[in-house]
Motif scaffolding. Sequence first.
Motif, PDB file in Angstrom:
ATOM      1  N   ILE A  81       0.840  -1.208   0.000  1.00  0.00           N
ATOM      2  CA  ILE A  81       0.000   0.000   0.000  1.00  0.00           C
ATOM      3  C   ILE A  81       0.873   1.255   0.000  1.00  0.00           C
ATOM      4  CG2 ILE A  81      -1.802   1.299   1.221  1.00  0.00           C
ATOM      5  CD1 ILE A  81      -2.661  -1.415  -0.116  1.00  0.00           C
ATOM      6  N   LEU A  82       1.904   1.278   0.831  1.00  0.00           N
ATOM      7  CA  LEU A  82       2.790   2.446   0.883  1.00  0.00           C
ATOM      8  C   LEU A  82       3.478   2.686  -0.456  1.00  0.00           C
ATOM      9  CD1 LEU A  82       4.444   1.908   4.382  1.00  0.00           C
ATOM     10  CD2 LEU A  82       2.866   3.733   3.771  1.00  0.00           C
ATOM     11  N   THR A  83       3.974   1.623  -1.059  1.00  0.00           N
ATOM     12  CA  THR A  83       4.644   1.732  -2.353  1.00  0.00           C
ATOM     13  C   THR A  83       3.673   2.214  -3.434  1.00  0.00           C
ATOM     14  OG1 THR A  83       6.180  -0.019  -1.736  1.00  0.00           O
ATOM     15  CG2 THR A  83       5.989   0.469  -4.079  1.00  0.00           C
ATOM     16  N   GLY A  84       2.486   1.638  -3.442  1.00  0.00           N
ATOM     17  CA  GLY A  84       1.472   2.052  -4.412  1.00  0.00           C
ATOM     18  C   GLY A  84       1.048   3.493  -4.220  1.00  0.00           C
ATOM     19  N   TYR A  85       0.928   3.904  -2.973  1.00  0.00           N
ATOM     20  CA  TYR A  85       0.540   5.280  -2.654  1.00  0.00           C
ATOM     21  C   TYR A  85       1.575   6.261  -3.209  1.00  0.00           C
ATOM     22  CZ  TYR A  85      -1.208   9.145   0.278  1.00  0.00           C
ATOM     23  OH  TYR A  85      -1.740  10.317   0.730  1.00  0.00           O
ATOM     24  N   VAL A  86       2.845   5.989  -2.921  1.00  0.00           N
ATOM     25  CA  VAL A  86       3.918   6.870  -3.379  1.00  0.00           C
ATOM     26  C   VAL A  86       3.992   6.891  -4.908  1.00  0.00           C
ATOM     27  CG1 VAL A  86       6.429   7.199  -3.396  1.00  0.00           C
ATOM     28  CG2 VAL A  86       5.252   6.693  -1.258  1.00  0.00           C
ATOM     29  N   ALA A  87       3.874   5.727  -5.529  1.00  0.00           N
ATOM     30  CA  ALA A  87       3.920   5.657  -6.995  1.00  0.00           C
ATOM     31  C   ALA A  87       2.766   6.443  -7.611  1.00  0.00           C
ATOM     32  CB  ALA A  87       3.895   4.201  -7.455  1.00  0.00           C
ATOM     33  N   CYS A  88       1.589   6.303  -7.047  1.00  0.00           N
ATOM     34  CA  CYS A  88       0.433   7.048  -7.572  1.00  0.00           C
ATOM     35  C   CYS A  88       0.597   8.545  -7.332  1.00  0.00           C
ATOM     36  CB  CYS A  88      -0.859   6.543  -6.926  1.00  0.00           C
ATOM     37  SG  CYS A  88      -1.377   4.919  -7.500  1.00  0.00           S
ATOM     38  N   ALA A  89       1.104   8.903  -6.164  1.00  0.00           N
ATOM     39  CA  ALA A  89       1.304  10.322  -5.858  1.00  0.00           C
ATOM     40  C   ALA A  89       2.299  10.957  -6.820  1.00  0.00           C
ATOM     41  CB  ALA A  89       1.774  10.494  -4.415  1.00  0.00           C
ATOM     42  N   ALA A  90       3.292  10.193  -7.240  1.00  0.00           N
ATOM     43  CA  ALA A  90       4.298  10.715  -8.174  1.00  0.00           C
ATOM     44  C   ALA A  90       3.694  11.048  -9.536  1.00  0.00           C
ATOM     45  CB  ALA A  90       5.432   9.705  -8.338  1.00  0.00           C
ATOM     46  N   PHE A 101      -7.327  12.741  -4.833  1.00  0.00           N
ATOM     47  CA  PHE A 101      -6.235  11.795  -5.075  1.00  0.00           C
ATOM     48  C   PHE A 101      -6.762  10.364  -5.045  1.00  0.00           C
ATOM     49  CE2 PHE A 101      -2.910   9.074  -3.058  1.00  0.00           C
ATOM     50  CZ  PHE A 101      -2.087   8.941  -4.164  1.00  0.00           C
ATOM     51  N   LEU A 102      -7.534  10.021  -4.021  1.00  0.00           N
ATOM     52  CA  LEU A 102      -8.093   8.677  -3.899  1.00  0.00           C
ATOM     53  C   LEU A 102      -8.946   8.330  -5.120  1.00  0.00           C
ATOM     54  CD1 LEU A 102      -8.465   6.126  -2.129  1.00  0.00           C
ATOM     55  CD2 LEU A 102     -10.436   7.275  -1.092  1.00  0.00           C
ATOM     56  N   ALA A 103      -9.762   9.267  -5.552  1.00  0.00           N
ATOM     57  CA  ALA A 103     -10.621   9.041  -6.722  1.00  0.00           C
ATOM     58  C   ALA A 103      -9.801   8.863  -8.004  1.00  0.00           C
ATOM     59  CB  ALA A 103     -11.596  10.198  -6.882  1.00  0.00           C
ATOM     60  N   ALA A 104      -8.607   9.458  -8.057  1.00  0.00           N
ATOM     61  CA  ALA A 104      -7.776   9.384  -9.265  1.00  0.00           C
ATOM     62  C   ALA A 104      -6.931   8.120  -9.342  1.00  0.00           C
ATOM     63  CB  ALA A 104      -6.862  10.604  -9.336  1.00  0.00           C
ATOM     64  N   ILE A 105      -6.763   7.421  -8.242  1.00  0.00           N
ATOM     65  CA  ILE A 105      -5.879   6.247  -8.228  1.00  0.00           C
ATOM     66  C   ILE A 105      -6.229   5.241  -9.326  1.00  0.00           C
ATOM     67  CG2 ILE A 105      -5.195   4.209  -6.880  1.00  0.00           C
ATOM     68  CD1 ILE A 105      -5.077   6.056  -4.417  1.00  0.00           C
ATOM     69  N   PRO A 106      -7.488   4.863  -9.524  1.00  0.00           N
ATOM     70  CA  PRO A 106      -7.780   3.890 -10.598  1.00  0.00           C
ATOM     71  C   PRO A 106      -7.319   4.337 -11.983  1.00  0.00           C
ATOM     72  CG  PRO A 106      -9.647   4.067  -9.119  1.00  0.00           C
ATOM     73  CD  PRO A 106      -8.690   5.170  -8.737  1.00  0.00           C
ATOM     74  N   SER A 107      -7.328   5.632 -12.238  1.00  0.00           N
ATOM     75  CA  SER A 107      -6.866   6.105 -13.545  1.00  0.00           C
ATOM     76  C   SER A 107      -5.342   6.204 -13.626  1.00  0.00           C
ATOM     77  CB  SER A 107      -7.499   7.463 -13.888  1.00  0.00           C
ATOM     78  OG  SER A 107      -7.046   8.456 -12.984  1.00  0.00           O
ATOM     79  N   LEU A 109      -3.263   3.857 -12.065  1.00  0.00           N
ATOM     80  CA  LEU A 109      -2.704   2.491 -12.068  1.00  0.00           C
ATOM     81  C   LEU A 109      -2.273   2.000 -13.444  1.00  0.00           C
ATOM     82  CD1 LEU A 109      -4.974   0.697  -9.441  1.00  0.00           C
ATOM     83  CD2 LEU A 109      -2.639   1.559  -9.136  1.00  0.00           C
ATOM     84  N   PRO A 110      -3.055   2.226 -14.504  1.00  0.00           N
ATOM     85  CA  PRO A 110      -2.572   1.767 -15.830  1.00  0.00           C
ATOM     86  C   PRO A 110      -1.268   2.455 -16.254  1.00  0.00           C
ATOM     87  CG  PRO A 110      -4.922   2.240 -15.904  1.00  0.00           C
ATOM     88  CD  PRO A 110      -4.417   2.718 -14.574  1.00  0.00           C
ATOM     89  N   ILE A 111      -1.069   3.689 -15.857  1.00  0.00           N
ATOM     90  CA  ILE A 111       0.177   4.401 -16.162  1.00  0.00           C
ATOM     91  C   ILE A 111       1.349   3.706 -15.473  1.00  0.00           C
ATOM     92  CG2 ILE A 111       1.430   6.576 -15.843  1.00  0.00           C
ATOM     93  CD1 ILE A 111      -1.384   7.954 -15.925  1.00  0.00           C
ATOM     94  N   LEU A 112       1.138   3.261 -14.246  1.00  0.00           N
ATOM     95  CA  LEU A 112       2.193   2.587 -13.493  1.00  0.00           C
ATOM     96  C   LEU A 112       2.556   1.253 -14.147  1.00  0.00           C
ATOM     97  CD1 LEU A 112       1.018   3.204  -9.824  1.00  0.00           C
ATOM     98  CD2 LEU A 112       2.685   4.521 -11.170  1.00  0.00           C
ATOM     99  N   LYS A 113       1.563   0.547 -14.661  1.00  0.00           N
ATOM    100  CA  LYS A 113       1.829  -0.749 -15.299  1.00  0.00           C
ATOM    101  C   LYS A 113       2.629  -0.575 -16.583  1.00  0.00           C
ATOM    102  CE  LYS A 113      -1.867  -3.155 -13.139  1.00  0.00           C
ATOM    103  NZ  LYS A 113      -3.121  -3.736 -13.109  1.00  0.00           N
TER     104      LYS A 113
END
Length: 117
Positions: A81-90, A101-107, A109-113
């Motif tokens: 969770i911490l790693t995902g949070y930081v990656a999404c925040a970046a 921010f929470l609402a944007a996380i699903p959009s 995640l594909p960028i991170l992949k």
Amino acid sequence: MGVSLDVLAKGGRSKGILALASAIMALGSKDSVTSDGQSLASFVKKLYDEGRSKIAHGGSLALLEELPLEVEVADAFTANILTGYVACAAHYTGTDTYEDFLAAIPSILPILKVASP
């Protein structure tokens, strides 16, 4: 671990942690997160209610009693969770509110992949 997740979830307690974990892990509350089939909701409830709250508020000394979860599993979950949070925040470019921010996380995640090796 429960305290750190509660802080990341803006003090939202187990419900807030569940929403954050669900968004970052792209899982529903009933989806399994452990090898024994424990659901995300059940895992978060144990981590927060039986772990964090009892220890932080003095209901349990956490010395000789068994913890509600295996420490290694709780550690791996929290690290994820911490790693995902930081990656999404970046990659987040929206307004400076937790809710947005929470609402944007699903959009995000594909960028991170796509960006991962």
